[in-house]
Motif scaffolding. Structure first.
Motif, PDB file in Angstrom:
ATOM      1  N   ILE A  57       6.431 -32.925-120.235  1.00 43.07           N
ATOM      2  CA  ILE A  57       7.038 -31.633-119.928  1.00 43.07           C
ATOM      3  C   ILE A  57       8.708 -31.511-119.418  1.00 43.07           C
ATOM      4  N   SER A  58       9.018 -32.805-118.979  1.00 36.50           N
ATOM      5  CA  SER A  58      10.341 -32.665-118.444  1.00 36.50           C
ATOM      6  C   SER A  58      11.201 -32.789-119.883  1.00 36.50           C
ATOM      7  N   SER A  59      10.646 -33.906-120.529  1.00 35.59           N
ATOM      8  CA  SER A  59      11.126 -34.096-121.930  1.00 35.59           C
ATOM      9  C   SER A  59      11.200 -32.888-122.792  1.00 35.59           C
ATOM     10  N   LEU A 242      16.406 -40.689-117.067  1.00 35.50           N
ATOM     11  CA  LEU A 242      15.563 -41.544-116.692  1.00 35.50           C
ATOM     12  C   LEU A 242      15.291 -41.114-114.998  1.00 35.50           C
ATOM     13  N   VAL A 243      16.216 -40.377-114.504  1.00 35.41           N
ATOM     14  CA  VAL A 243      16.217 -40.336-113.168  1.00 35.41           C
ATOM     15  C   VAL A 243      16.522 -38.670-112.816  1.00 35.41           C
ATOM     16  N   VAL A 244      15.912 -37.908-113.795  1.00 40.97           N
ATOM     17  CA  VAL A 244      16.112 -36.410-113.569  1.00 40.97           C
ATOM     18  C   VAL A 244      15.507 -35.954-112.367  1.00 40.97           C
ATOM     19  N   PRO A 367      12.721 -38.718-119.589  1.00 41.71           N
ATOM     20  CA  PRO A 367      11.747 -38.421-118.523  1.00 41.71           C
ATOM     21  C   PRO A 367      10.419 -39.075-119.135  1.00 41.71           C
ATOM     22  N   THR A 368      10.004 -38.965-120.344  1.00 47.60           N
ATOM     23  CA  THR A 368       8.670 -39.560-120.714  1.00 47.60           C
ATOM     24  C   THR A 368       8.542 -41.105-120.510  1.00 47.60           C
TER      25      THR A 368
END
Length: 416
Positions: A57-59, A242-244, A367-368
């Motif tokens: 979902i972040s991606s 990678l670190v949101v 993110p994924t």
């Protein structure tokens, strides 16, 4: 436009009062982004979704932001910025309503893609190129760097306060006798109301004068340098993906058992440090140059992030992450000023869009990947990979652009 009392308080000297609505809008959106970045993983887990779903979902939000930014780059030459910002506020309202009312992964992925949700601390939405173009036209020279720093400062402070507000759902659920899930849904309702509030804010923006209307090709002679910047920015964005904040929140919950409230308190402190660093960026850039400010504050921040992955204790980990927060965002106003200095005023929406699209697309992959790594138990891997990639980006940026002295049509010269 005359500078009113509020404008004199929040605008640096030499900046037109037409920048005020963009700063107010950034503050309101930053507050919402601050609490949703912390609460999003808790909300998705409460719905019965998994860690990989949080990353997906972040991606989806970042990929959708990239697509929307492409559309902005096309439509900005046909429609006034004010009208497009009002449309964006309506989309923000619809996004909040959708997340508050739906629960299935498929539906949430669709809304994340087409909506304005932001899973990180920085702004990656379609609002960004529109507001940056408005701000760039409100100032020249050093005042432009100052207004971009003020824009980032407002965003950082509001996001910090938003992160602190992430404790509200659990507090409210315990005292009102409602479920935590219901309280979390209510926060998305607040996000929708913020979108409604933005409508009158953006309506205050002035109509463009005829000479300010875009004309000609979207990007002329600066296309080559903007392309190289966009490609390098995409590396930085992939690493940042990678670190949101939503995944850092998940990482802190997994590794140290943080509650959403405790995580929000940490992001509040981190946000204050990031916001304060925006004020330091302007005099530092004036002294050592825009490019050096970008690079030599970024590298120590990346080293702290790598060290945090190996830190043996909670307090050392938090200390390293706070030091990173104090350094990692100084490149934001200087990077924006650098891009805006290489293009003419009519090209600024296209330049902002052109540099934002690769960033959003690259950040969407992170993110994924990070969610998959967290799901398999490699908890420190996203932090290490992010730090190493950002250091590589900084060194490459310095090597490629150390002799570049961009000059735009207004005669502004930024020496690096």
């Amino acid at each position: 436009m005359r500078r009113g009392v509020i404008s004199r308080l929040i605008l640096p000297s030499g900046v037109d009062a037409s920048a005020t609505p963009a700063l107010v809008g950034r503050g309101l959106r930053g507050f919402c982004d601050g609490f949703l970045a912390v609460l999003l993983p808790a909300y998705l887990l409460a719905l019965g979704l998994g860690q990989l779903d949080v990353g997906l979902i972040s991606s989806a939000t970042l990929i959708g932001s990239a697509a929307a930014t492409i559309l902005v780059g096309i439509l900005a030459r046909r429609y006034p910025l004010r009208r497009m910002l009002i449309w964006a506020a309506g989309l923000m309202t619809a996004t909040g309503i959708g997340f508050a009312g739906l629960s299935s992964l498929r539906a949430l992925l669709v809304i994340a893609f087409v909506g304005t949700l932001n899973p990180g601390s920085g702004d990656v939405s379609l609002f960004l190129p529109l507001e940056l173009a408005r701000l760039a036209g409100s100032a020249t020279g050093d005042a432009r760097t100052a207004i971009f720093a003020r824009y980032s400062l407002v965003g950082g402070l509001s996001a910090a306060l938003g992160a602190l507000a992430a404790a509200v759902p659990c507090w409210f659920a315990a005292r009102a006798g409602v479920s935590t899930l219901a309280a979390l849904r209510a926060m998305f309702g607040i996000y929708a109301l913020a979108g409604v509030t933005l409508w009158p804010v953006y309506r205050r923006l002035p109509e463009p004068r005829m000479q300010d209307r875009p004309h000609g090709v979207p990007l002329g002679r600066p296309r080559r340098i903007v392309t190289r910047l966009a490609l390098l920015f995409s590396v930085d964005a992939f690493a940042g993906g990678l670190v949101v904040n939503s995944l850092m929140s998940l990482w802190l919950m997994q590794r140290f058992g943080f509650s959403p409230g405790a995580t929000g308190q940490f992001f509040f402190g981190a946000g204050l440090l990031s916001a304060g660093s925006q004020l330091v960026a302007v005099p530092l850039a004036r002294k050592i140059g825009l490019l050096n400010t970008m690079v030599f504050t970024h590298i120590p921040a990346s080293l702290c992030l790598i060290a945090a992955a190996f830190a043996p204790s909670l307090w050392l980990t938090l200390a390293l992450l706070l030091v990173r927060s104090a350094l990692s965002q100084m490149d934001v106003p200087t990077r924006t000023a650098y891009v805006m200095a290489v293009v003419s005023p009519p090209e600024r929406p296209a330049a902002a869009s052109f540099t934002a699209v690769p960033r959003s697309l690259a950040a969407a992959l992170g993110p994924t990947l990070a969610g998959a790594l967290l799901a398999t138990g490699w908890t420190g891997a996203p932090l290490i990979a992010c730090g190493l990639l950002k250091i590589a980006y900084d060194l490459t940026l310095l090597g490629v652009f150390r002799r570049v002295r961009p000059t735009n049509e207004l005669g502004d010269i930024f020496r690096s």
